[in-house]
Design a protein around this motif. Sequence first.
Motif, PDB file in Angstrom:
ATOM      1  N   SER A   2      11.574  87.457   9.917  1.00 14.09           N
ATOM      2  CA  SER A   2      11.484  88.772  10.546  1.00 14.09           C
ATOM      3  C   SER A   2      11.885  89.867   9.569  1.00 14.09           C
ATOM      4  CB  SER A   2      12.370  88.819  11.793  1.00 14.09           C
ATOM      5  OG  SER A   2      13.716  88.587  11.444  1.00 14.09           O
ATOM      6  N   ALA A   3      11.384  91.062   9.826  1.00 12.40           N
ATOM      7  CA  ALA A   3      11.685  92.198   8.954  1.00 12.40           C
ATOM      8  C   ALA A   3      13.160  92.545   9.031  1.00 12.40           C
ATOM      9  CB  ALA A   3      10.831  93.392   9.376  1.00 12.40           C
ATOM     10  N   ALA A   4      13.692  93.052   7.915  1.00 13.78           N
ATOM     11  CA  ALA A   4      15.099  93.450   7.868  1.00 13.78           C
ATOM     12  C   ALA A   4      15.349  94.597   8.829  1.00 13.78           C
ATOM     13  CB  ALA A   4      15.469  93.852   6.446  1.00 13.78           C
ATOM     14  N   ARG A   5      16.435  94.493   9.550  1.00 10.47           N
ATOM     15  CA  ARG A   5      16.797  95.562  10.485  1.00 10.47           C
ATOM     16  C   ARG A   5      17.794  96.487   9.790  1.00 10.47           C
ATOM     17  NH1 ARG A   5      18.537  93.309  16.094  1.00 10.47           N
ATOM     18  NH2 ARG A   5      20.002  92.126  14.804  1.00 10.47           N
ATOM     19  N   VAL A   6      17.244  97.423   9.062  1.00  7.64           N
ATOM     20  CA  VAL A   6      18.044  98.326   8.234  1.00  7.64           C
ATOM     21  C   VAL A   6      17.681  99.763   8.570  1.00  7.64           C
ATOM     22  CG1 VAL A   6      18.546  99.067   5.872  1.00  7.64           C
ATOM     23  CG2 VAL A   6      18.228  96.637   6.371  1.00  7.64           C
ATOM     24  N   GLY A   7      18.694 100.608   8.675  1.00  6.18           N
ATOM     25  CA  GLY A   7      18.485 102.030   8.859  1.00  6.18           C
ATOM     26  C   GLY A   7      19.164 102.801   7.755  1.00  6.18           C
ATOM     27  N   SER A   8      18.510 103.828   7.259  1.00  7.54           N
ATOM     28  CA  SER A   8      19.056 104.631   6.170  1.00  7.54           C
ATOM     29  C   SER A   8      18.803 106.103   6.460  1.00  7.54           C
ATOM     30  CB  SER A   8      18.410 104.228   4.846  1.00  7.54           C
ATOM     31  OG  SER A   8      18.967 104.948   3.767  1.00  7.54           O
ATOM     32  N   VAL A   9      19.857 106.903   6.417  1.00  5.45           N
ATOM     33  CA  VAL A   9      19.762 108.315   6.793  1.00  5.45           C
ATOM     34  C   VAL A   9      20.483 109.189   5.770  1.00  5.45           C
ATOM     35  CG1 VAL A   9      20.491 110.045   8.494  1.00  5.45           C
ATOM     36  CG2 VAL A   9      19.556 107.858   9.261  1.00  5.45           C
ATOM     37  N   SER A  10      19.833 110.275   5.406  1.00  4.40           N
ATOM     38  CA  SER A  10      20.443 111.310   4.579  1.00  4.40           C
ATOM     39  C   SER A  10      20.480 112.589   5.399  1.00  4.40           C
ATOM     40  CB  SER A  10      19.635 111.514   3.296  1.00  4.40           C
ATOM     41  OG  SER A  10      20.168 112.584   2.538  1.00  4.40           O
ATOM     42  N   LEU A  24      21.897  95.610  10.246  1.00  2.00           N
ATOM     43  CA  LEU A  24      22.406  94.981  11.458  1.00  2.00           C
ATOM     44  C   LEU A  24      22.639  93.484  11.290  1.00  2.00           C
ATOM     45  CD1 LEU A  24      20.207  96.722  14.181  1.00  2.00           C
ATOM     46  CD2 LEU A  24      22.419  97.448  13.250  1.00  2.00           C
ATOM     47  N   ASP A  25      22.007  92.891  10.292  1.00  2.00           N
ATOM     48  CA  ASP A  25      22.109  91.452  10.080  1.00  2.00           C
ATOM     49  C   ASP A  25      22.891  91.140   8.809  1.00  2.00           C
ATOM     50  OD1 ASP A  25      20.427  90.831  12.380  1.00  2.00           O
ATOM     51  OD2 ASP A  25      18.810  91.693  11.179  1.00  2.00           O
ATOM     52  N   GLY A  26      23.943  91.908   8.595  1.00  6.94           N
ATOM     53  CA  GLY A  26      24.749  91.740   7.394  1.00  6.94           C
ATOM     54  C   GLY A  26      25.880  90.740   7.566  1.00  6.94           C
ATOM     55  N   THR A  27      26.879  90.884   6.714  1.00 12.93           N
ATOM     56  CA  THR A  27      28.032  89.979   6.742  1.00 12.93           C
ATOM     57  C   THR A  27      29.359  90.727   6.861  1.00 12.93           C
ATOM     58  OG1 THR A  27      28.088  89.946   4.310  1.00 12.93           O
ATOM     59  CG2 THR A  27      26.831  88.204   5.409  1.00 12.93           C
ATOM     60  N   GLY A  28      29.285  92.024   7.159  1.00 12.92           N
ATOM     61  CA  GLY A  28      30.509  92.794   7.353  1.00 12.92           C
ATOM     62  C   GLY A  28      31.001  93.512   6.116  1.00 12.92           C
ATOM     63  N   ILE A  46      34.145  98.835  12.164  1.00 11.69           N
ATOM     64  CA  ILE A  46      32.785  98.672  12.681  1.00 11.69           C
ATOM     65  C   ILE A  46      32.032  97.639  11.852  1.00 11.69           C
ATOM     66  CG2 ILE A  46      30.549  99.798  12.989  1.00 11.69           C
ATOM     67  CD1 ILE A  46      32.024 102.335  13.782  1.00 11.69           C
ATOM     68  N   ALA A  47      32.131  97.749  10.523  1.00  7.54           N
ATOM     69  CA  ALA A  47      31.443  96.797   9.651  1.00  7.54           C
ATOM     70  C   ALA A  47      32.012  95.392   9.792  1.00  7.54           C
ATOM     71  CB  ALA A  47      31.534  97.269   8.200  1.00  7.54           C
ATOM     72  N   SER A  48      33.317  95.283   9.693  1.00  5.67           N
ATOM     73  CA  SER A  48      33.968  93.976   9.678  1.00  5.67           C
ATOM     74  C   SER A  48      33.769  93.209  10.975  1.00  5.67           C
ATOM     75  CB  SER A  48      35.466  94.155   9.394  1.00  5.67           C
ATOM     76  OG  SER A  48      36.133  92.910   9.445  1.00  5.67           O
ATOM     77  N   HIS A  49      33.994  93.869  12.103  1.00  3.87           N
ATOM     78  CA  HIS A  49      33.943  93.170  13.385  1.00  3.87           C
ATOM     79  C   HIS A  49      32.539  93.125  13.985  1.00  3.87           C
ATOM     80  CE1 HIS A  49      38.240  92.495  13.530  1.00  3.87           C
ATOM     81  NE2 HIS A  49      38.373  93.708  13.012  1.00  3.87           N
ATOM     82  N   GLY A  50      31.657  94.010  13.527  1.00  4.51           N
ATOM     83  CA  GLY A  50      30.276  93.957  13.968  1.00  4.51           C
ATOM     84  C   GLY A  50      29.401  93.093  13.079  1.00  4.51           C
ATOM     85  N   LEU A  51      29.949  92.692  11.924  1.00 10.02           N
ATOM     86  CA  LEU A  51      29.184  91.978  10.898  1.00 10.02           C
ATOM     87  C   LEU A  51      27.963  92.778  10.459  1.00 10.02           C
ATOM     88  CD1 LEU A  51      29.434  88.227  11.964  1.00 10.02           C
ATOM     89  CD2 LEU A  51      30.674  89.422  10.145  1.00 10.02           C
ATOM     90  N   PHE A  52      28.161  94.091  10.387  1.00  7.12           N
ATOM     91  CA  PHE A  52      27.138  94.976   9.839  1.00  7.12           C
ATOM     92  C   PHE A  52      27.497  95.286   8.387  1.00  7.12           C
ATOM     93  CE2 PHE A  52      27.752  96.563  14.338  1.00  7.12           C
ATOM     94  CZ  PHE A  52      26.678  95.847  14.869  1.00  7.12           C
ATOM     95  N   LEU A 177      28.746  96.236  20.191  1.00  5.83           N
ATOM     96  CA  LEU A 177      27.490  96.616  19.550  1.00  5.83           C
ATOM     97  C   LEU A 177      26.832  95.413  18.894  1.00  5.83           C
ATOM     98  CD1 LEU A 177      25.520  98.873  18.822  1.00  5.83           C
ATOM     99  CD2 LEU A 177      26.888  99.291  16.755  1.00  5.83           C
ATOM    100  N   ARG A 178      27.626  94.579  18.247  1.00  6.11           N
ATOM    101  CA  ARG A 178      27.090  93.349  17.651  1.00  6.11           C
ATOM    102  C   ARG A 178      26.388  92.502  18.720  1.00  6.11           C
ATOM    103  NH1 ARG A 178      31.083  88.679  15.193  1.00  6.11           N
ATOM    104  NH2 ARG A 178      29.620  86.933  15.325  1.00  6.11           N
ATOM    105  N   GLN A 179      27.047  92.343  19.856  1.00  9.03           N
ATOM    106  CA  GLN A 179      26.476  91.551  20.950  1.00  9.03           C
ATOM    107  C   GLN A 179      25.156  92.150  21.427  1.00  9.03           C
ATOM    108  OE1 GLN A 179      28.345  91.760  24.953  1.00  9.03           O
ATOM    109  NE2 GLN A 179      28.666  89.544  24.737  1.00  9.03           N
ATOM    110  N   ALA A 180      25.129  93.469  21.590  1.00  8.53           N
ATOM    111  CA  ALA A 180      23.925  94.137  22.084  1.00  8.53           C
ATOM    112  C   ALA A 180      22.766  94.051  21.101  1.00  8.53           C
ATOM    113  CB  ALA A 180      24.248  95.598  22.401  1.00  8.53           C
ATOM    114  N   CYS A 181      23.076  94.093  19.808  1.00  8.95           N
ATOM    115  CA  CYS A 181      22.041  94.091  18.776  1.00  8.95           C
ATOM    116  C   CYS A 181      21.491  92.699  18.476  1.00  8.95           C
ATOM    117  CB  CYS A 181      22.589  94.677  17.474  1.00  8.95           C
ATOM    118  SG  CYS A 181      22.918  96.446  17.517  1.00  8.95           S
TER     119      CYS A 181
END
Length: 201
Positions: A2-10, A24-28, A46-52, A177-181
């Motif tokens: 599947s395609a990477a679920r990545v968002g990037s904003v400036s 969204l499918d990272g390792t924290g 958010i990163a550590s506990h969401g594994l984002f 958020l991790r659960q929902a995603c």
Amino acid sequence: MSAARVGSVSRKTKETSVEIKINLDGTGVADVASGIPFLDHMLDQIASHGLFDLTVKAQGDTWIDDHHTNEDIALALGTALSQALGSKRGINRFGNFAAPLDEALVSVVLDLSGRPYLGYDLAFQTENIGRYEVQLVEHFFQSLANTSGMTLHVRQLAGTNSHHIVEAAFKAFARALRQACEVDPRRQGTVASSKGVLTQQ
């Protein structure tokens, strides 16, 4: 695959410059420099506990106060989250987690519904944590909900220490958020809605 679920904003204004990337499918992995030390600590949660995997680079008019930077980071994060989720096909959609931190206990329930709403009930006995104003916590979650199209409820069940309450809130948010995603294989790529769409109204 599947395609990477990545968002990037400036996001750039006369008040701030914000660059955000979320996987969204990272390792924290967190690479965070907001210019607001306590907010950095919360974004790390958010990163550590969401594994984002989360990158945040921001510069703002913090010589005035932290309001604009806090807000614009949350707005950009919500936009990046929405971008990463795309059509939201296959995801759980709902998330629910209660996180303790010593005497504090905070519950977060959320729905990636496309309908922005914040229900917020945190009570503090101090006005600041270090230099960070506790009123900015509500504004952060409101701004994030607005641009992500998230229905978000944050409820304090116990707690007296301001740092513990806020950190428990961010940890609970990350896990909900991790659960929902996360993708539910039983959905087979369908949208978790009887309407067939989860779009921002």
